[in-house]
Design an enzyme around this catalytic site. Structure first.
Site, PDB file in Angstrom:
ATOM      1  N   LYS A   1      34.682   8.423  -2.066  1.00  0.00           N
ATOM      2  CA  LYS A   1      33.229   8.214  -2.220  1.00  0.00           C
ATOM      3  C   LYS A   1      32.566   9.386  -2.927  1.00  0.00           C
ATOM      4  O   LYS A   1      31.537   9.225  -3.577  1.00  0.00           O
ATOM      5  CB  LYS A   1      32.561   7.927  -0.886  1.00  0.00           C
TER       6      LYS A   1
ATOM      7  N   ARG B   1      25.386  15.896  -1.803  1.00  0.00           N
ATOM      8  CA  ARG B   1      25.537  17.041  -2.719  1.00  0.00           C
ATOM      9  C   ARG B   1      26.186  16.666  -4.039  1.00  0.00           C
ATOM     10  O   ARG B   1      25.782  17.145  -5.096  1.00  0.00           O
ATOM     11  CB  ARG B   1      26.357  18.149  -2.062  1.00  0.00           C
TER      12      ARG B   1
END
Length: 169
Positions: free
Chosen positions: A25, A91
């Site tokens: 992911k 992030r």
């Protein structure tokens, strides 16, 4: 504590699927961040997430078929929910978006914004690319491979739709 209206903990026995989902992911989040940085909108980001989820499932089934369950990616929080969260503001997503907006490498953003921490998506893209290349399977994972190629300056971020469609650049 572990079962609240806003927070539930579930035991998932598919350790390989949870681990793969948690790693892959991050690559998809980078690709989604690239698209966001270009200002292509929510539909483009959703398209990247959809293709990314399909490639995550395919990777798991192709290389870990004895251990991985498709439902781990599609039904568990460790799969699709984690993917959506990472592709919406994690992030990897944020740094990829900044790299496109600032017209600098993601490594430059990483150095300036993360106080010595490293993105997981960049190193995972590297590992996954070499894993696929060693098996001659690059063409079967155009988003994962395309993201690696963008990170390494082989192709432009703007090439992502063609890369996802399997068109050679």
């Amino acid at each position: 504590l572990f079962h609240r209206p806003y927070f539930h903990v579930q035991v998932v026995s598919d350790v390989a699927g949870v681990s793969l989902g948690g790693a892959l992911k991050n690559i998809v989040a980078i690709a989604t961040g690239f698209v966001a940085g270009l200002g292509w909108g929510d539909n483009a980001k959703a398209a990247v997430m959809r293709v990314g989820l399909l490639e995550m499932v395919k990777f798991g089934k192709m290389f870990f078929s004895n251990n991985v369950q498709t439902k781990t990616f599609t039904e568990e929080s460790a799969g699709v929910a984690d993917l959506i969260t990472s592709c919406s503001g994690g992030r990897n997503y944020r740094c990829a978006k900044m790299s496109v907006e600032r017209k600098v490498s993601i490594q430059e953003v990483e150095r300036k914004e993360l106080n010595g921490q490293m993105l997981q998506g960049t190193s995972t893209a590297e590992e996954v690319f070499h894993f696929l290349k060693a098996r001659g399977k690059e063409s079967e994972f155009p988003l994962l491979v395309g993201t690696y190629r963008i990170l390494h300056g082989e192709v432009r971020v703007e090439d992502l739709p063609d890369l996802m469609a399997g068109k050679k650049k």
